[in-house]
Write a protein that holds these residues in place. Structure first.
Motif, PDB file in Angstrom:
ATOM      1  N   LYS A   1     -29.318 -20.737 -20.451  1.00  0.00           N
ATOM      2  CA  LYS A   1     -28.169 -21.542 -20.033  1.00  0.00           C
ATOM      3  C   LYS A   1     -28.650 -22.683 -19.138  1.00  0.00           C
ATOM      4  O   LYS A   1     -29.738 -22.608 -18.571  1.00  0.00           O
ATOM      5  CB  LYS A   1     -27.178 -20.673 -19.257  1.00  0.00           C
ATOM      6  N   PRO A   2     -27.830 -23.706 -19.015  1.00  0.00           N
ATOM      7  CA  PRO A   2     -28.210 -24.799 -18.111  1.00  0.00           C
ATOM      8  C   PRO A   2     -28.474 -24.279 -16.704  1.00  0.00           C
ATOM      9  O   PRO A   2     -27.778 -23.387 -16.214  1.00  0.00           O
ATOM     10  CB  PRO A   2     -26.997 -25.718 -18.132  1.00  0.00           C
ATOM     11  N   GLY A   3     -29.478 -24.867 -16.055  1.00  0.00           N
ATOM     12  CA  GLY A   3     -29.826 -24.480 -14.697  1.00  0.00           C
ATOM     13  C   GLY A   3     -29.181 -25.401 -13.681  1.00  0.00           C
ATOM     14  O   GLY A   3     -28.313 -26.213 -14.006  1.00  0.00           O
ATOM     15  N   LYS A   4     -29.655 -25.287 -12.456  1.00  0.00           N
ATOM     16  CA  LYS A   4     -29.106 -26.100 -11.370  1.00  0.00           C
ATOM     17  C   LYS A   4     -29.497 -27.564 -11.508  1.00  0.00           C
ATOM     18  O   LYS A   4     -28.826 -28.444 -10.997  1.00  0.00           O
ATOM     19  CB  LYS A   4     -29.561 -25.553 -10.015  1.00  0.00           C
ATOM     20  N   ASP A   5     -30.617 -27.840 -12.161  1.00  0.00           N
ATOM     21  CA  ASP A   5     -31.024 -29.224 -12.397  1.00  0.00           C
ATOM     22  C   ASP A   5     -31.475 -29.368 -13.845  1.00  0.00           C
ATOM     23  O   ASP A   5     -31.576 -28.395 -14.589  1.00  0.00           O
ATOM     24  CB  ASP A   5     -32.122 -29.646 -11.412  1.00  0.00           C
ATOM     25  N   ALA A   6     -31.777 -30.586 -14.243  1.00  0.00           N
ATOM     26  CA  ALA A   6     -32.123 -30.865 -15.646  1.00  0.00           C
ATOM     27  C   ALA A   6     -33.470 -30.295 -16.057  1.00  0.00           C
ATOM     28  O   ALA A   6     -33.728 -30.111 -17.246  1.00  0.00           O
ATOM     29  CB  ALA A   6     -32.099 -32.365 -15.877  1.00  0.00           C
ATOM     30  N   ASP A   7     -34.349 -30.018 -15.097  1.00  0.00           N
ATOM     31  CA  ASP A   7     -35.700 -29.559 -15.427  1.00  0.00           C
ATOM     32  C   ASP A   7     -35.822 -28.052 -15.640  1.00  0.00           C
ATOM     33  O   ASP A   7     -36.780 -27.596 -16.255  1.00  0.00           O
ATOM     34  CB  ASP A   7     -36.678 -29.975 -14.321  1.00  0.00           C
ATOM     35  N   THR A   8     -34.895 -27.273 -15.100  1.00  0.00           N
ATOM     36  CA  THR A   8     -34.980 -25.818 -15.241  1.00  0.00           C
ATOM     37  C   THR A   8     -33.707 -25.273 -15.876  1.00  0.00           C
ATOM     38  O   THR A   8     -32.625 -25.819 -15.705  1.00  0.00           O
ATOM     39  CB  THR A   8     -35.206 -25.115 -13.882  1.00  0.00           C
ATOM     40  N   GLN A   9     -33.882 -24.195 -16.613  1.00  0.00           N
ATOM     41  CA  GLN A   9     -32.768 -23.521 -17.247  1.00  0.00           C
ATOM     42  C   GLN A   9     -32.749 -22.065 -16.784  1.00  0.00           C
ATOM     43  O   GLN A   9     -33.768 -21.529 -16.352  1.00  0.00           O
ATOM     44  CB  GLN A   9     -32.887 -23.585 -18.778  1.00  0.00           C
TER      45      GLN A   9
ATOM     46  N   TYR B   1     -43.068 -23.727 -22.889  1.00  0.00           N
ATOM     47  CA  TYR B   1     -42.029 -23.198 -22.006  1.00  0.00           C
ATOM     48  C   TYR B   1     -42.691 -22.377 -20.908  1.00  0.00           C
ATOM     49  O   TYR B   1     -43.489 -21.498 -21.195  1.00  0.00           O
ATOM     50  CB  TYR B   1     -41.057 -22.310 -22.780  1.00  0.00           C
ATOM     51  N   GLN B   2     -42.324 -22.639 -19.678  1.00  0.00           N
ATOM     52  CA  GLN B   2     -42.906 -21.891 -18.564  1.00  0.00           C
ATOM     53  C   GLN B   2     -41.812 -21.069 -17.891  1.00  0.00           C
ATOM     54  O   GLN B   2     -40.823 -21.616 -17.407  1.00  0.00           O
ATOM     55  CB  GLN B   2     -43.538 -22.835 -17.544  1.00  0.00           C
ATOM     56  N   ILE B   3     -42.012 -19.755 -17.882  1.00  0.00           N
ATOM     57  CA  ILE B   3     -41.089 -18.873 -17.168  1.00  0.00           C
ATOM     58  C   ILE B   3     -41.504 -18.894 -15.702  1.00  0.00           C
ATOM     59  O   ILE B   3     -42.583 -18.454 -15.348  1.00  0.00           O
ATOM     60  CB  ILE B   3     -41.119 -17.443 -17.741  1.00  0.00           C
ATOM     61  N   LEU B   4     -40.647 -19.451 -14.859  1.00  0.00           N
ATOM     62  CA  LEU B   4     -40.939 -19.586 -13.441  1.00  0.00           C
ATOM     63  C   LEU B   4     -40.660 -18.297 -12.681  1.00  0.00           C
ATOM     64  O   LEU B   4     -41.353 -17.971 -11.722  1.00  0.00           O
ATOM     65  CB  LEU B   4     -40.120 -20.729 -12.832  1.00  0.00           C
ATOM     66  N   SER B   5     -39.620 -17.576 -13.112  1.00  0.00           N
ATOM     67  CA  SER B   5     -39.263 -16.317 -12.473  1.00  0.00           C
ATOM     68  C   SER B   5     -38.484 -15.463 -13.454  1.00  0.00           C
ATOM     69  O   SER B   5     -37.864 -15.988 -14.384  1.00  0.00           O
ATOM     70  CB  SER B   5     -38.412 -16.558 -11.208  1.00  0.00           C
ATOM     71  N   LEU B   6     -38.520 -14.159 -13.256  1.00  0.00           N
ATOM     72  CA  LEU B   6     -37.725 -13.228 -14.051  1.00  0.00           C
ATOM     73  C   LEU B   6     -37.644 -11.924 -13.282  1.00  0.00           C
ATOM     74  O   LEU B   6     -38.646 -11.209 -13.115  1.00  0.00           O
ATOM     75  CB  LEU B   6     -38.356 -12.988 -15.440  1.00  0.00           C
ATOM     76  N   ASP B   7     -36.468 -11.617 -12.763  1.00  0.00           N
ATOM     77  CA  ASP B   7     -36.263 -10.447 -11.930  1.00  0.00           C
ATOM     78  C   ASP B   7     -35.065  -9.642 -12.402  1.00  0.00           C
ATOM     79  O   ASP B   7     -34.131 -10.199 -12.990  1.00  0.00           O
ATOM     80  CB  ASP B   7     -36.035 -10.883 -10.476  1.00  0.00           C
ATOM     81  N   LYS B   8     -35.109  -8.355 -12.111  1.00  0.00           N
ATOM     82  CA  LYS B   8     -33.959  -7.503 -12.414  1.00  0.00           C
ATOM     83  C   LYS B   8     -32.786  -7.944 -11.573  1.00  0.00           C
ATOM     84  O   LYS B   8     -32.924  -8.201 -10.385  1.00  0.00           O
ATOM     85  CB  LYS B   8     -34.259  -6.039 -12.090  1.00  0.00           C
ATOM     86  N   LYS B   9     -31.641  -8.017 -12.222  1.00  0.00           N
ATOM     87  CA  LYS B   9     -30.409  -8.375 -11.514  1.00  0.00           C
ATOM     88  C   LYS B   9     -29.921  -7.128 -10.772  1.00  0.00           C
ATOM     89  O   LYS B   9     -29.913  -6.032 -11.328  1.00  0.00           O
ATOM     90  CB  LYS B   9     -29.363  -8.864 -12.500  1.00  0.00           C
ATOM     91  N   ALA B  10     -29.507  -7.329  -9.541  1.00  0.00           N
ATOM     92  CA  ALA B  10     -28.977  -6.202  -8.750  1.00  0.00           C
ATOM     93  C   ALA B  10     -27.717  -5.670  -9.425  1.00  0.00           C
ATOM     94  O   ALA B  10     -26.889  -6.438  -9.917  1.00  0.00           O
ATOM     95  CB  ALA B  10     -28.674  -6.658  -7.339  1.00  0.00           C
ATOM     96  N   GLU B  11     -27.600  -4.363  -9.452  1.00  0.00           N
ATOM     97  CA  GLU B  11     -26.451  -3.721 -10.121  1.00  0.00           C
ATOM     98  C   GLU B  11     -25.238  -3.692  -9.241  1.00  0.00           C
ATOM     99  O   GLU B  11     -25.232  -3.631  -8.091  1.00  0.00           O
ATOM    100  CB  GLU B  11     -26.837  -2.301 -10.532  1.00  0.00           C
TER     101      GLU B  11
ATOM    102  N   THR C   1     -30.307  -5.962 -16.807  1.00  0.00           N
ATOM    103  CA  THR C   1     -30.214  -7.410 -16.949  1.00  0.00           C
ATOM    104  C   THR C   1     -31.264  -8.072 -16.069  1.00  0.00           C
ATOM    105  O   THR C   1     -31.404  -7.731 -14.897  1.00  0.00           O
ATOM    106  CB  THR C   1     -28.811  -7.908 -16.549  1.00  0.00           C
ATOM    107  N   TYR C   2     -31.994  -8.987 -16.661  1.00  0.00           N
ATOM    108  CA  TYR C   2     -33.013  -9.767 -15.952  1.00  0.00           C
ATOM    109  C   TYR C   2     -32.546 -11.211 -15.922  1.00  0.00           C
ATOM    110  O   TYR C   2     -32.030 -11.720 -16.925  1.00  0.00           O
ATOM    111  CB  TYR C   2     -34.356  -9.709 -16.691  1.00  0.00           C
ATOM    112  N   GLU C   3     -32.715 -11.866 -14.786  1.00  0.00           N
ATOM    113  CA  GLU C   3     -32.371 -13.273 -14.678  1.00  0.00           C
ATOM    114  C   GLU C   3     -33.544 -14.025 -14.086  1.00  0.00           C
ATOM    115  O   GLU C   3     -34.246 -13.502 -13.212  1.00  0.00           O
ATOM    116  CB  GLU C   3     -31.139 -13.477 -13.805  1.00  0.00           C
ATOM    117  N   GLY C   4     -33.756 -15.231 -14.569  1.00  0.00           N
ATOM    118  CA  GLY C   4     -34.849 -16.039 -14.050  1.00  0.00           C
ATOM    119  C   GLY C   4     -34.678 -17.491 -14.409  1.00  0.00           C
ATOM    120  O   GLY C   4     -33.626 -17.918 -14.901  1.00  0.00           O
ATOM    121  N   GLN C   5     -35.744 -18.240 -14.180  1.00  0.00           N
ATOM    122  CA  GLN C   5     -35.762 -19.664 -14.453  1.00  0.00           C
ATOM    123  C   GLN C   5     -36.869 -19.962 -15.464  1.00  0.00           C
ATOM    124  O   GLN C   5     -37.937 -19.357 -15.430  1.00  0.00           O
ATOM    125  CB  GLN C   5     -36.037 -20.442 -13.172  1.00  0.00           C
ATOM    126  N   ILE C   6     -36.590 -20.904 -16.371  1.00  0.00           N
ATOM    127  CA  ILE C   6     -37.553 -21.316 -17.385  1.00  0.00           C
ATOM    128  C   ILE C   6     -37.503 -22.836 -17.512  1.00  0.00           C
ATOM    129  O   ILE C   6     -36.447 -23.437 -17.268  1.00  0.00           O
ATOM    130  CB  ILE C   6     -37.262 -20.615 -18.738  1.00  0.00           C
TER     131      ILE C   6
END
Length: 104
Positions: A59-67, A94-104, A25-30
Motif C-alpha cells: 500500500k502507499p506509504g507515508k512518502d512517495a519513496d516507501t510503501q 525492491y528493498q525491504i527496509l523493515s518487517l515486524d510482527k504486528k502487535a495483537e 500479520t507482519y507490517e513493514g516498509q519497502i
C-alpha cells in the motif's frame, strides 16, 4: 459408501484444523514499488517462497519513496531477512527496509 463417509470426515477435520490456525500479520516498509507489476512481482515471490503465506499487500506509504508491506501468514518465523531472500533476483529492485510482527 464407507469410503465416501471417511473422505468427508477427513475433509471436515482438515477444514476445522485450518480454521483453528492462527494468522500472524507482519507490517513493514519497502522501496522500489512504482507500479502494479512491481506489486505483482513482490506478491508472487513472497507468496510462493515463504511458508504458509495467506496474503501479501503493498500500500502507499507515508512518502512517495516507501510503501507499506503487509504479509499475513500461518507462520510466526518470517523475518525481514527471509522475506528479502524470498524476493530472489527482485531484491535488487525492491528493498525491504523493515518487517515486524504486528502487535495483537
Amino acid at each position: 459408501m464407507k469410503k465416501l463417509v471417511l473422505a468427508l470426515s477427513l475433509l471436515v477435520t482438515a477444514a476445522l484444523q485450518a480454521a483453528d490456525e492462527k494468522t500472524v500479520t507482519y507490517e513493514g516498509q519497502i522501496t522500489g514499488v512504482v507500479c502494479a507489476s512491481c506489486k505483482a512481482h513482490i506478491t508472487a515471490a513472497l507468496s510462493q517462497k515463504l511458508t504458509d503465506v495467506v496474503s501479501v499487500d503493498v500500500k502507499p506509504g507515508k512518502d512517495a519513496d516507501t510503501q507499506k508491506l503487509i504479509v499475513v501468514a500461518h507462520n510466526d518465523t518470517i523475518t525481514k531477512e527471509s522475506a528479502t531472500e524470498a524476493l530472489g533476483t527482485y531484491a535488487k529492485n525492491y528493498q525491504i527496509l523493515s518487517l515486524d510482527k504486528k502487535a495483537e
